[in-house]
Design an enzyme around this catalytic site. Structure first.
Site, PDB file in Angstrom:
ATOM      1  CG  ASP A 134     -16.264   0.346  -3.704  1.00 54.65           C
ATOM      2  OD1 ASP A 134     -15.753  -0.025  -2.651  1.00 54.65           O
ATOM      3  OD2 ASP A 134     -17.197   1.164  -3.780  1.00 54.65           O
ATOM      4  CE  LYS A 183      -8.950   2.336  -3.132  1.00 52.92           C
ATOM      5  NZ  LYS A 183     -10.220   2.216  -3.868  1.00 52.92           N
ATOM      6  N   GLY A 204     -13.980  -0.074   2.374  1.00 56.00           N
ATOM      7  CA  GLY A 204     -14.245  -1.499   2.574  1.00 56.00           C
ATOM      8  C   GLY A 204     -13.345  -2.251   1.619  1.00 56.00           C
ATOM      9  CG  HIS A 205      -9.666  -1.844   1.244  1.00 54.20           C
ATOM     10  ND1 HIS A 205      -8.448  -1.251   1.456  1.00 54.20           N
ATOM     11  CD2 HIS A 205     -10.419  -0.919   0.611  1.00 54.20           C
ATOM     12  CE1 HIS A 205      -8.473  -0.024   0.968  1.00 54.20           C
ATOM     13  NE2 HIS A 205      -9.660   0.206   0.463  1.00 54.20           N
ATOM     14  CD  GLN A 215     -11.893   6.655   1.313  1.00 52.94           C
ATOM     15  OE1 GLN A 215     -10.853   7.162   1.691  1.00 52.94           O
ATOM     16  NE2 GLN A 215     -12.486   5.689   1.974  1.00 52.94           N
TER      17      GLN A 215
HETATM   18  P1  IMP Z   1     -17.990   9.751   3.129  1.00 48.07           P
HETATM   19  O1  IMP Z   1     -16.517   9.793   2.882  1.00 48.07           O
HETATM   20  O2  IMP Z   1     -18.395   8.555   3.941  1.00 48.07           O
HETATM   21  O3  IMP Z   1     -18.551  11.004   3.666  1.00 48.07           O
HETATM   22  O4  IMP Z   1     -18.695   9.539   1.703  1.00 48.07           O
HETATM   23  C1  IMP Z   1     -18.586  10.502   0.677  1.00 48.07           C
HETATM   24  C2  IMP Z   1     -18.769   9.846  -0.685  1.00 48.07           C
HETATM   25  O5  IMP Z   1     -17.668   8.978  -0.927  1.00 48.07           O
HETATM   26  C3  IMP Z   1     -20.006   8.969  -0.802  1.00 48.07           C
HETATM   27  O6  IMP Z   1     -20.446   9.013  -2.156  1.00 48.07           O
HETATM   28  C4  IMP Z   1     -19.502   7.586  -0.479  1.00 48.07           C
HETATM   29  O7  IMP Z   1     -20.296   6.572  -1.023  1.00 48.07           O
HETATM   30  C5  IMP Z   1     -18.130   7.646  -1.127  1.00 48.07           C
HETATM   31  N1  IMP Z   1     -17.127   6.770  -0.504  1.00 48.07           N
HETATM   32  C6  IMP Z   1     -16.404   7.013   0.602  1.00 48.07           C
HETATM   33  N2  IMP Z   1     -15.545   6.010   0.845  1.00 48.07           N
HETATM   34  C7  IMP Z   1     -15.712   5.125  -0.155  1.00 48.07           C
HETATM   35  C8  IMP Z   1     -15.087   3.887  -0.479  1.00 48.07           C
HETATM   36  O8  IMP Z   1     -14.183   3.394   0.187  1.00 48.07           O
HETATM   37  N3  IMP Z   1     -15.547   3.255  -1.608  1.00 48.07           N
HETATM   38  C9  IMP Z   1     -16.511   3.795  -2.380  1.00 48.07           C
HETATM   39  N4  IMP Z   1     -17.119   4.949  -2.128  1.00 48.07           N
HETATM   40  C10 IMP Z   1     -16.714   5.607  -1.011  1.00 48.07           C
HETATM   41 MG    MG Z   2     -14.501  -0.629  -1.150  1.00 41.53          MG
END
Ligand code: IMP
Ligand code: MG
Length: 429
Positions: free
Chosen positions: A17, A20, A44-45, A245
């Site tokens: 977040d 990017k 989420g972009h 991420q």
């Molecule tokens: P998962 O990848 O959905 O299993 O999430 C694992 C951890 O990564 C959690 O703390 C999520 O909130 C965080 N996370 C995964 N993808 C994103 C992203 O695109 N932005 C922010 N946090 C993310």
């Molecule tokens: Mg995001």
């Protein structure tokens, strides 16, 4: 032949977040291709362009630009339901999406509904919750590593079977897919049964039906991506790799176990698409002027107080994917100073310079953490307003001091500055 490196990689320095998507979208104004490489619809972009707001989870940001080829690479895990919906929504909004500007790698793995269920099952069994987005990302990557995953190639083969294409290289029958589905179904049913309170039967027939729908909807976009990339590299065309991420969520370099299930660092991102380091021209490390984190795990500069609330409200820090309020705190340069070695940034993009200015105005001061020692915080008094600025020179002196402090303390040039959500609110240095 001497190929000029022309690949720009965009990776996050914190926990996601950082903005990017908007950085990738900006970079794509003169790009040939834009690629997503890791993660899935946990991302989420957000892009604001021509007064319209777009929130993408799987499609590369540049899909809303004409003439940029957008690709989803082998390293991505794809929930076809989400991708189908995203494509439909954009098409309804008048965005052109055809096999000419969207390619889905046949090597990318497929997320099925049971993966999401597994995510919540695993989370429910843990005392130290990860705070997963629950999108089935980890379980899908686990199937991939266990070599029982279903790939987009299987969906494409199924489309060929449905269409009874005469040029099928190998004879494809319905058995082809059914046989592949049996193993993951048996394996996961056994697991679901073992935790009988959470018994959730998975049926081959139901998965087969899903695959038929996915084949009909997405089959036209699925192909071998590598030749397309090779050709672009050979011709020195500009390629933008849109990381997802971030460093702090990297399964090897982040805060394990509070991480995602991929390697969203620069090398993992390149691997997720299939490009070697010699083609890279620029690595943009994206950060914000403050930090946020969604989900569990360490966050040294977190402000669980009014300061955090002010940052959240002024920065609109609520998840694009889950809507969760993000945890907020001061800028932590130790994250950049750690990730710069792993990610090999050539420059930084600092977003939310407008927001931190307003935070300073409201709170009277701004802080940044300058190294691994918790006590070493630098304070900037007051704030600033960046409204109406279009060049670096026009920024208030205090805002420039803030940016130059980041440069001095990280040894990296800040080349891009975000002073608003809109693509045009980007200042180039
Ligand atoms: P998962 O990848 O959905 O299993 O999430 C694992 C951890 O990564 C959690 O703390 C999520 O909130 C965080 N996370 C995964 N993808 C994103 C992203 O695109 N932005 C922010 N946090 C993310
Ligand atoms: Mg995001």
């Amino acid at each position: 032949m001497n190929i000029k490196p022309n690949v720009t990689v965009i990776t996050g320095a914190f926990w996601g977040d950082e903005g990017k998507g908007r950085a990738a979208f900006y970079e794509c104004q003169d790009a040939y291709m834009c690629l997503r490489a890791t993660g899935g619809n946990n991302a989420g972009h957000t892009i604001v362009y021509n007064d319209k707001k777009y929130a993408h989870h799987l499609l590369p940001s540049a899909i809303i630009r004409e003439n940029v080829i957008c690709c989803i690479g082998p390293g991505v895990v794809i929930d076809p339901e989400v991708l189908i919906e995203e494509i439909h929504k954009l098409k309804e909004a008048g965005i052109k999406i055809t096999p000419d500007n969207l390619i889905i790698s046949d090597r990318a793995h497929v997320i099925f509904p049971y993966h999401k269920y597994l995510d919540s099952l695993h989370e429910s069994l843990k005392t130290d919750k990860v705070g997963t987005t629950g999108r089935g990302i980890g379980p899908c990557y686990a199937d991939k590593c266990n070599r029982i995953g279903i790939r987009m190639k299987d969906i494409k083969d199924h489309q060929n079977y449905i269409l009874d294409l005469p040029d099928n290289e190998h004879l494809i029958s319905d058995e082809h897919l059914i046989n592949k589905l049996i193993l993951p179904v048996q394996y996961h049913n056994a697991k679901f049964k073992a935790f009988n309170k959470s018994y959730y039967p998975v049926f081959v027939d139901a998965m087969h039906d899903l695959c038929t729908n996915y084949a009909n909807e997405l089959g036209i976009y699925i192909k071998d991506l590598q030749p397309v990339i090779n050709d672009a590299l050979e011709k020195g065309k500009k390629i933008v790799v849109e990381g997802a991420q971030a460093f702090g969520l990297d399964i090897d370099h982040g805060d394990y176990p509070f991480v995602t299930s991929s390697n969203p660092n620069t090398c993992g991102t390149l691997s997720g698409i299939g490009i070697g380091p010699k083609y890279v021209k620029e690595v943009i490390g994206v950060c914000k002027a403050y930090c946020s984190r969604v989900g569990e795990g360490p966050f040294p500069t977190e402000q669980c107080n009014e300061i955090g609330d002010v940052i959240r409200e002024l920065g609109h820090e609520y998840g694009t994917t889950t809507g969760r309020p993000r945890r907020c705190g001061w800028l932590d340069l130790s994250m950049i100073n750690r990730s710069k070695y792993v990610n090999g940034y050539t420059c930084l993009c600092v977003n939310h310079l407008d927001t931190i200015g307003l935070i300073g105005q409201q709170l009277g001061e701004i802080k940044i953490k300058i190294d691994d020692n918790d006590d070493v915080l630098d304070t900037f008094s007051g704030g600033w307003d960046t409204a109406g600025c279009t060049t670096y020179d026009e920024l208030p002196l205090a805002a420039k001091n803030f940016i130059e402090s980041i440069e001095n303390l990280t040894g990296l040039p800040v080349k891009y500055i975000g002073i608003g959500a809109d693509n045009k609110d980007t200042i180039i240095r």
